[in-house]
Design a protein around this motif. Structure first.
Motif, PDB file in Angstrom:
ATOM      1  N   VAL A  28       0.830  -1.206   0.000  1.00 35.16           N
ATOM      2  CA  VAL A  28       0.000   0.000   0.000  1.00 35.16           C
ATOM      3  C   VAL A  28       0.863   1.254   0.000  1.00 35.16           C
ATOM      4  O   VAL A  28       2.048   1.227   0.341  1.00 35.16           O
ATOM      5  N   THR A  29       0.227   2.344  -0.381  1.00 34.26           N
ATOM      6  CA  THR A  29       0.839   3.662  -0.266  1.00 34.26           C
ATOM      7  C   THR A  29      -0.237   4.636   0.198  1.00 34.26           C
ATOM      8  O   THR A  29      -1.401   4.508  -0.216  1.00 34.26           O
ATOM      9  N   ASN A  50      -5.074  12.081   0.997  1.00 39.37           N
ATOM     10  CA  ASN A  50      -6.023  12.210   2.105  1.00 39.37           C
ATOM     11  C   ASN A  50      -5.623  11.383   3.316  1.00 39.37           C
ATOM     12  O   ASN A  50      -6.334  11.345   4.315  1.00 39.37           O
ATOM     13  N   GLY A  51      -4.485  10.682   3.218  1.00 38.33           N
ATOM     14  CA  GLY A  51      -4.024   9.866   4.327  1.00 38.33           C
ATOM     15  C   GLY A  51      -4.576   8.454   4.325  1.00 38.33           C
ATOM     16  O   GLY A  51      -4.196   7.638   5.167  1.00 38.33           O
ATOM     17  N   ARG A  52      -5.485   8.133   3.398  1.00 40.36           N
ATOM     18  CA  ARG A  52      -6.030   6.784   3.297  1.00 40.36           C
ATOM     19  C   ARG A  52      -5.074   5.879   2.544  1.00 40.36           C
ATOM     20  O   ARG A  52      -4.300   6.332   1.691  1.00 40.36           O
ATOM     21  N   GLU A  53      -5.143   4.579   2.835  1.00 41.26           N
ATOM     22  CA  GLU A  53      -4.301   3.623   2.139  1.00 41.26           C
ATOM     23  C   GLU A  53      -4.833   3.347   0.740  1.00 41.26           C
ATOM     24  O   GLU A  53      -6.026   3.139   0.555  1.00 41.26           O
ATOM     25  N   GLN A  54      -3.946   3.374  -0.231  1.00 40.31           N
ATOM     26  CA  GLN A  54      -4.276   2.922  -1.571  1.00 40.31           C
ATOM     27  C   GLN A  54      -3.562   1.604  -1.786  1.00 40.31           C
ATOM     28  O   GLN A  54      -2.335   1.525  -1.696  1.00 40.31           O
ATOM     29  N   VAL A  55      -4.323   0.546  -2.048  1.00 42.98           N
ATOM     30  CA  VAL A  55      -3.748  -0.778  -2.224  1.00 42.98           C
ATOM     31  C   VAL A  55      -3.153  -0.891  -3.616  1.00 42.98           C
ATOM     32  O   VAL A  55      -3.851  -0.766  -4.623  1.00 42.98           O
ATOM     33  N   VAL A  56      -1.856  -1.119  -3.680  1.00 42.18           N
ATOM     34  CA  VAL A  56      -1.153  -1.248  -4.954  1.00 42.18           C
ATOM     35  C   VAL A  56      -1.300  -2.667  -5.490  1.00 42.18           C
ATOM     36  O   VAL A  56      -1.551  -2.884  -6.671  1.00 42.18           O
ATOM     37  N   ILE A 116     -19.583   2.072  -8.264  1.00 43.06           N
ATOM     38  CA  ILE A 116     -19.349   1.367  -6.996  1.00 43.06           C
ATOM     39  C   ILE A 116     -19.571  -0.131  -7.136  1.00 43.06           C
ATOM     40  O   ILE A 116     -18.777  -0.937  -6.642  1.00 43.06           O
ATOM     41  N   ARG A 117     -20.637  -0.513  -7.812  1.00 43.66           N
ATOM     42  CA  ARG A 117     -20.944  -1.933  -8.007  1.00 43.66           C
ATOM     43  C   ARG A 117     -19.777  -2.646  -8.698  1.00 43.66           C
ATOM     44  O   ARG A 117     -19.357  -3.732  -8.276  1.00 43.66           O
ATOM     45  N   GLU A 118     -19.246  -2.034  -9.726  1.00 39.13           N
ATOM     46  CA  GLU A 118     -18.144  -2.640 -10.466  1.00 39.13           C
ATOM     47  C   GLU A 118     -16.867  -2.687  -9.631  1.00 39.13           C
ATOM     48  O   GLU A 118     -16.129  -3.677  -9.669  1.00 39.13           O
ATOM     49  N   LYS A 119     -16.609  -1.622  -8.871  1.00 36.75           N
ATOM     50  CA  LYS A 119     -15.401  -1.601  -8.037  1.00 36.75           C
ATOM     51  C   LYS A 119     -15.406  -2.723  -7.003  1.00 36.75           C
ATOM     52  O   LYS A 119     -14.392  -3.400  -6.801  1.00 36.75           O
ATOM     53  N   VAL A 120     -16.538  -2.918  -6.339  1.00 36.77           N
ATOM     54  CA  VAL A 120     -16.603  -3.950  -5.300  1.00 36.77           C
ATOM     55  C   VAL A 120     -16.564  -5.335  -5.930  1.00 36.77           C
ATOM     56  O   VAL A 120     -15.915  -6.250  -5.408  1.00 36.77           O
ATOM     57  N   ALA A 121     -17.233  -5.514  -7.073  1.00 33.44           N
ATOM     58  CA  ALA A 121     -17.190  -6.804  -7.770  1.00 33.44           C
ATOM     59  C   ALA A 121     -15.761  -7.131  -8.182  1.00 33.44           C
ATOM     60  O   ALA A 121     -15.285  -8.264  -7.992  1.00 33.44           O
ATOM     61  N   GLU A 122     -15.047  -6.147  -8.727  1.00 28.29           N
ATOM     62  CA  GLU A 122     -13.668  -6.373  -9.160  1.00 28.29           C
ATOM     63  C   GLU A 122     -12.775  -6.702  -7.975  1.00 28.29           C
ATOM     64  O   GLU A 122     -11.869  -7.536  -8.083  1.00 28.29           O
ATOM     65  N   ALA A 123     -13.038  -6.074  -6.830  1.00 29.44           N
ATOM     66  CA  ALA A 123     -12.256  -6.363  -5.622  1.00 29.44           C
ATOM     67  C   ALA A 123     -12.407  -7.829  -5.220  1.00 29.44           C
ATOM     68  O   ALA A 123     -11.420  -8.492  -4.865  1.00 29.44           O
ATOM     69  N   ASP A 175     -10.568  -0.287   0.860  1.00 29.26           N
ATOM     70  CA  ASP A 175      -9.254   0.156   0.389  1.00 29.26           C
ATOM     71  C   ASP A 175      -8.866  -0.558  -0.902  1.00 29.26           C
ATOM     72  O   ASP A 175      -8.240   0.034  -1.790  1.00 29.26           O
ATOM     73  N   ILE A 176      -9.223  -1.841  -1.011  1.00 29.58           N
ATOM     74  CA  ILE A 176      -8.922  -2.599  -2.226  1.00 29.58           C
ATOM     75  C   ILE A 176      -9.791  -2.116  -3.384  1.00 29.58           C
ATOM     76  O   ILE A 176      -9.332  -1.976  -4.517  1.00 29.58           O
ATOM     77  N   ALA A 177     -11.067  -1.831  -3.076  1.00 28.91           N
ATOM     78  CA  ALA A 177     -12.016  -1.426  -4.107  1.00 28.91           C
ATOM     79  C   ALA A 177     -11.879   0.043  -4.490  1.00 28.91           C
ATOM     80  O   ALA A 177     -12.372   0.463  -5.542  1.00 28.91           O
ATOM     81  N   GLY A 178     -11.234   0.825  -3.633  1.00 30.57           N
ATOM     82  CA  GLY A 178     -11.121   2.259  -3.904  1.00 30.57           C
ATOM     83  C   GLY A 178     -12.414   2.993  -3.623  1.00 30.57           C
ATOM     84  O   GLY A 178     -12.796   3.906  -4.365  1.00 30.57           O
TER      85      GLY A 178
END
Length: 234
Positions: free
Chosen positions: A65-66, A70-76, A152-159, A187-190
């Motif tokens: 992660v990085t 905003n201080g939130r984790e972005q999962v690489v 959102i639906r696609e992001k969570v499905a892809e996660a 964090d994984i889904a963004g």
């Protein structure tokens, strides 16, 4: 202190070293490597730390992660049994990501010089490392490219497709082989934990998943893949 597992006794079928190293070279790595145990939440290496070698996940799960602005984790990326960590820093002197254990995890550490000599003396190892780099870079670039275009639906499905790909499910129960909080999934889904919770309810109603507390069953992975099929992330 846990006993070190020698390479020839390791049960990991996905280990990069075991796949492409044999004989004296495998023995050298086994003798010189360090093996460390990390509990869930422990930091394996931190952004800015000196890069002294390469990490191989012997057993467990890790997120790279990085922090964003905003201080939130972005999962690489995510890693599981046999995967390499820290390899994208080769040629540099410091890590530019954080690696954090997602579950209790054993990690083998090979010093840079040993790893370098392995690449120079074993063309098969070096060639397959290049292929690994290329595939990982392609997948990462596609996820970054398309995630901004997804709803959102696609992001969570892809996660969940990604989690299933990396960690798999229990063959008997279809439960993901990793236990994640809503924040970790977000964090994984963004996205946000609130949006994840709403989408999980929708997926449950559609019989794509089932859940009990933090355990999630993947009931229809094809259905989840169909939600993001137009993006062709492979």
């Amino acid at each position: 202190m846990r006993a070190k597992i020698e390479c020839h006794k390791c049960t990991s079928v996905n280990c990069f070293v075991k796949k492409y190293c044999t004989g004296e070279l495998l023995n050298l790595i086994s003798e010189t490597k360090n093996q460390n145990f990390y509990k869930k939440g422990d930091i394996i290496f931190r952004e800015g730390n000196s890069m002294l070698g390469i990490h191989f996940i012997q057993q467990g799960g890790v997120k790279v992660v990085t922090p964003n602005l905003n201080g939130r984790e972005q999962v690489v990326r995510l890693g599981s049994d046999g995967n390499i960590l820290g390899h994208r820093v080769l040629g540099n002197d410091k890590y530019y990501f954080n690696a954090i254990a997602l579950m209790d995890t054993n990690v083998c550490f090979v010093e840079t010089e040993i790893f370098r000599n392995t690449c120079l003396s074993n063309p098969d190892f070096a060639y397959n490392l290049i292929l690994f780099y290329a595939l990982e870079l392609r997948r990462t670039e596609l996820r970054v490219k398309y995630q901004a275009q997804m709803n959102i639906r696609e992001k969570v499905a892809e996660a969940f497709v990604y989690l299933n790909e990396i960690f798999g499910t229990n063959p008997a129960t279809k439960t993901l082989n990793i236990d994640l909080s809503r924040q970790e999934i977000a964090d994984i889904a963004g996205t946000t934990p609130e949006q994840v919770s709403r989408q999980l309810s929708d997926f449950e109603n559609e019989k794509l998943i089932s859940r009990e507390r933090r355990e999630i069953q993947i009931l229809n992975v094809i259905g989840l893949k169909n939600i993001v099929r137009e993006y062709k992330i492979e």
